[in-house]
Design a protein around this motif. Sequence first.
Motif, PDB file in Angstrom:
ATOM      1  N   UNK A 445       0.855  -1.185   0.000  1.00 57.07           N
ATOM      2  CA  UNK A 445       0.000   0.000   0.000  1.00 57.07           C
ATOM      3  C   UNK A 445       0.889   1.232   0.000  1.00 57.07           C
ATOM      4  N   UNK A 446       0.597   2.158  -0.913  1.00 59.42           N
ATOM      5  CA  UNK A 446       1.320   3.435  -0.934  1.00 59.42           C
ATOM      6  C   UNK A 446       0.299   4.568  -0.846  1.00 59.42           C
ATOM      7  N   UNK A 447       0.706   5.715  -0.298  1.00 57.41           N
ATOM      8  CA  UNK A 447      -0.237   6.830  -0.219  1.00 57.41           C
ATOM      9  C   UNK A 447      -0.605   7.329  -1.616  1.00 57.41           C
ATOM     10  N   UNK A 448      -1.917   7.515  -1.864  1.00 52.98           N
ATOM     11  CA  UNK A 448      -2.375   7.971  -3.180  1.00 52.98           C
ATOM     12  C   UNK A 448      -2.808   9.424  -3.146  1.00 52.98           C
ATOM     13  N   UNK A 449      -3.005   9.984  -1.944  1.00 54.94           N
ATOM     14  CA  UNK A 449      -3.463  11.354  -1.824  1.00 54.94           C
ATOM     15  C   UNK A 449      -4.314  11.500  -0.579  1.00 54.94           C
ATOM     16  N   UNK A 450      -4.952  12.649  -0.446  1.00 55.34           N
ATOM     17  CA  UNK A 450      -5.815  12.900   0.704  1.00 55.34           C
ATOM     18  C   UNK A 450      -7.260  13.063   0.254  1.00 55.34           C
ATOM     19  N   UNK A 451      -8.175  12.594   1.088  1.00 59.40           N
ATOM     20  CA  UNK A 451      -9.608  12.846   0.877  1.00 59.40           C
ATOM     21  C   UNK A 451     -10.137  13.426   2.179  1.00 59.40           C
ATOM     22  N   UNK A 452     -10.634  14.634   2.129  1.00 62.83           N
ATOM     23  CA  UNK A 452     -11.093  15.299   3.347  1.00 62.83           C
ATOM     24  C   UNK A 452      -9.988  15.421   4.377  1.00 62.83           C
ATOM     25  N   UNK A 453      -8.756  15.610   3.914  1.00 62.01           N
ATOM     26  CA  UNK A 453      -7.628  15.772   4.827  1.00 62.01           C
ATOM     27  C   UNK A 453      -7.083  14.471   5.392  1.00 62.01           C
ATOM     28  N   UNK A 454      -7.633  13.341   4.952  1.00 61.65           N
ATOM     29  CA  UNK A 454      -7.178  12.044   5.468  1.00 61.65           C
ATOM     30  C   UNK A 454      -6.570  11.207   4.343  1.00 61.65           C
ATOM     31  N   UNK A 455      -5.519  10.428   4.672  1.00 62.96           N
ATOM     32  CA  UNK A 455      -4.821   9.659   3.630  1.00 62.96           C
ATOM     33  C   UNK A 455      -5.660   8.535   3.006  1.00 62.96           C
ATOM     34  N   UNK A 456      -5.406   8.314   1.728  1.00 58.79           N
ATOM     35  CA  UNK A 456      -6.013   7.203   0.977  1.00 58.79           C
ATOM     36  C   UNK A 456      -4.858   6.335   0.465  1.00 58.79           C
ATOM     37  N   UNK A 457      -5.014   5.013   0.573  1.00 58.97           N
ATOM     38  CA  UNK A 457      -3.959   4.111   0.106  1.00 58.97           C
ATOM     39  C   UNK A 457      -4.298   3.459  -1.220  1.00 58.97           C
ATOM     40  N   UNK A 458      -3.260   3.246  -2.022  1.00 59.00           N
ATOM     41  CA  UNK A 458      -3.400   2.504  -3.276  1.00 59.00           C
ATOM     42  C   UNK A 458      -2.621   1.211  -3.108  1.00 59.00           C
ATOM     43  N   UNK A 459      -3.274   0.096  -3.424  1.00 51.98           N
ATOM     44  CA  UNK A 459      -2.662  -1.214  -3.217  1.00 51.98           C
ATOM     45  C   UNK A 459      -2.267  -1.845  -4.554  1.00 51.98           C
ATOM     46  N   UNK A 460      -1.009  -2.247  -4.644  1.00 52.18           N
ATOM     47  CA  UNK A 460      -0.541  -3.012  -5.805  1.00 52.18           C
ATOM     48  C   UNK A 460      -0.285  -4.442  -5.354  1.00 52.18           C
ATOM     49  N   UNK A 461      -0.702  -5.393  -6.170  1.00 46.97           N
ATOM     50  CA  UNK A 461      -0.592  -6.821  -5.842  1.00 46.97           C
ATOM     51  C   UNK A 461       0.200  -7.505  -6.945  1.00 46.97           C
ATOM     52  N   UNK A 462       1.132  -8.373  -6.599  1.00 46.15           N
ATOM     53  CA  UNK A 462       1.908  -9.095  -7.608  1.00 46.15           C
ATOM     54  C   UNK A 462       1.811 -10.600  -7.430  1.00 46.15           C
ATOM     55  N   UNK A 463       2.298 -11.358  -8.415  1.00 41.39           N
ATOM     56  CA  UNK A 463       2.367 -12.817  -8.262  1.00 41.39           C
ATOM     57  C   UNK A 463       3.334 -13.196  -7.133  1.00 41.39           C
ATOM     58  N   UNK A 464       3.251 -14.427  -6.678  1.00 40.01           N
ATOM     59  CA  UNK A 464       4.132 -14.886  -5.604  1.00 40.01           C
ATOM     60  C   UNK A 464       5.593 -14.617  -5.962  1.00 40.01           C
ATOM     61  N   UNK A 465       6.343 -14.123  -5.009  1.00 37.19           N
ATOM     62  CA  UNK A 465       7.786 -13.860  -5.121  1.00 37.19           C
ATOM     63  C   UNK A 465       8.149 -12.806  -6.175  1.00 37.19           C
ATOM     64  N   UNK A 466       7.177 -11.941  -6.522  1.00 38.32           N
ATOM     65  CA  UNK A 466       7.470 -10.886  -7.503  1.00 38.32           C
ATOM     66  C   UNK A 466       7.835  -9.570  -6.806  1.00 38.32           C
ATOM     67  N   UNK A 467       8.373  -9.649  -5.579  1.00 34.62           N
ATOM     68  CA  UNK A 467       8.645  -8.432  -4.805  1.00 34.62           C
ATOM     69  C   UNK A 467       9.452  -7.384  -5.573  1.00 34.62           C
ATOM     70  N   UNK A 468      10.443  -7.812  -6.347  1.00 34.76           N
ATOM     71  CA  UNK A 468      11.263  -6.810  -7.046  1.00 34.76           C
ATOM     72  C   UNK A 468      10.452  -6.024  -8.069  1.00 34.76           C
ATOM     73  N   UNK A 469       9.629  -6.734  -8.820  1.00 34.41           N
ATOM     74  CA  UNK A 469       8.744  -6.076  -9.787  1.00 34.41           C
ATOM     75  C   UNK A 469       7.751  -5.158  -9.076  1.00 34.41           C
ATOM     76  N   UNK A 470       7.156  -5.688  -8.007  1.00 37.41           N
ATOM     77  CA  UNK A 470       6.146  -4.954  -7.244  1.00 37.41           C
ATOM     78  C   UNK A 470       6.743  -3.676  -6.648  1.00 37.41           C
ATOM     79  N   UNK A 471       7.908  -3.797  -6.037  1.00 38.01           N
ATOM     80  CA  UNK A 471       8.540  -2.638  -5.391  1.00 38.01           C
ATOM     81  C   UNK A 471       8.986  -1.610  -6.432  1.00 38.01           C
ATOM     82  N   UNK A 472       9.491  -2.094  -7.572  1.00 37.60           N
ATOM     83  CA  UNK A 472       9.906  -1.162  -8.623  1.00 37.60           C
ATOM     84  C   UNK A 472       8.700  -0.348  -9.119  1.00 37.60           C
TER      85      UNK A 472
END
Lengths: 494, 99
Positions: A445-472
């Motif tokens: 989850x990374x911050x995507x912006x604020x809504x009404x002054x409160x943070x909103x998260x954006x979630x990226x999901x990858x295949x198993x063991x794809x951490x390098x791709x996901x983090x990049x």
Amino acid sequence: MTAAGGKGNLLRLSAIEALGLIGRQELTASALTGAYLAQINQHDNDVSAYLRLTATEAQLEAAAFEAAAGEGAPPLAGLPTAIKDVLVTEGVITTCASRMLENYNPIYTATSVLKLRQAGIVMLGKTNMDEFAMGSSTENSAFGPTRNPWDLGRVPGGSSGGSAAAVAAGEAIWALGSDTGGSIRQPAALCGVVGLKPTYGSVSRYGLVAFASSFDQVGPITKTVRDAALMLKYLVGKDANDSTSVEHPDEIALPEDRDLAGVRIGIVRELVGKGIDAEVMSVFNQAIKKMEAAGALVSEAGLPHVEYALPAYYILAPAEASANLARFDGVRYGLRAGGAHADVTEMYEETRSQGFGDEVKRRIMLGTYALSSGYYEAYYGQAQKVRTLVVQDFAAAFADADLLVLPTAPTTAFKLGEKTGDPLTMYKSDICTIPVNLAGLPAISIPAGLAGGLPVGLQLIGPAFSENLLLQAAHSAESVIGFDKVSPLVKQAD
Amino acid sequence: MLISHDEVRYVAKLARLKLESGELDRYAGQLSGIINHINKISELELKHVELTSHVIELANVFREDQARQSVSRELALANGPEVEAGAFRVPQILEAEEQ
């Protein structure tokens, strides 16, 4: 410095920036740790991110790194770190935010904590959480709730609410959390920080007090994606003490500065819109537009069985919990109810009734029910099959997309007390995160912006063991989204 | 309600939890709500679907049996709520045998 203003505000530094300054001898480990301890002193009475501080030890460790700075210093030397109180720490009381373990003094340290300590982190203390990691608001702590640094009348999310709040409040440069159904990602989203749940098995669970063993995973809560990659690099690896741990097939790399050209990203159609607040969707859609402008190939993706993920999870996780928490019987460690007991059964019953809070009892009973004679096939067996369908759905979706994307949580941070009366409403806070745990996948989850002054998260999901791709991809998305806000508590320190 | 007071009482007994009479009503209501939601999975046709117990392919993990240092008795007992004579003390479990 990443943000405008705050020059000299050590609380704005990412872990990687702080390491750079320490390496160039422009900052000392003591000054860094001192700044975080001062912030804790000033604000943690209000935030309650920590259950226990190890301030004296932290200062001594930081001073020792300072004396031995330069050549041969460990790679994460001097980084002030918060540890979720679900991870056992030798000689430091570990409670899981439960009366049951109020005085439990572990005789060993969790592998994940040990690995970070060997790499040089300084432990500031143990953070608050929902009791035994069961909850989505940190209100289930036996020692009182944690408050959201963006608005002290609201929850930080949960169950790793203390760790996420600590990072957002400038009370730790980064933190360790654990995620069984969203407990790293959802609080990270609600607190405007980064939270990574690694692939199941890639980080040892040894010393992580078990909730639902086939879902539980330890991971980082950080200010930036690159920090999450850095911490993960030191967390992964097979551990002889956890037979479900595996060697990660890749060396974890720090993401580079580049765009999203050619990255195929699928928006999960079943989970956007329905059940998600309009203002959350609006922030999410703006972030997607920015990612598209940076070259991402955005399309729709389908997870046809995803509506069955929440019901399946609330069979399987409580079932595993009811077995795991059977160990708390007042015999070997933890609470034993006082007074004379007629027999051992009465001792068990009184101990467990006094030691466990409401939500823990509810889940133990739910799990016991699902595993009891006559219901096992209808519930547990069927839910294990639903799990297969969810795994297959993800596999099919990854045939057409490199990564999937969703809002992390359906709402921004809610008010304290708003959802405590109705467990099912609280459970639905994790509707976007739970499917990932059923399939054991990595997600961030990374911050995507604020809504009404409160943070909103954006979630990226990858295949198993794809951490390098996901983090990049997450690092690239983070750059184009350009979220540069900090909580009012950090801003005050500018 | 999907789950009766008697069922809550039975499940609590299996789980070694003692509930106050006021709690029975509340838990019966809440658990019924959750079970109603969970029952959604019965809509699915699952006869030909395999079970998943672990998501990562894992084979059995074996190692040679070998003697090694273990935790000392003192440490193992260090967190015991009642310790006596190098052991955990518990209420009597077996009935005394009649002479």
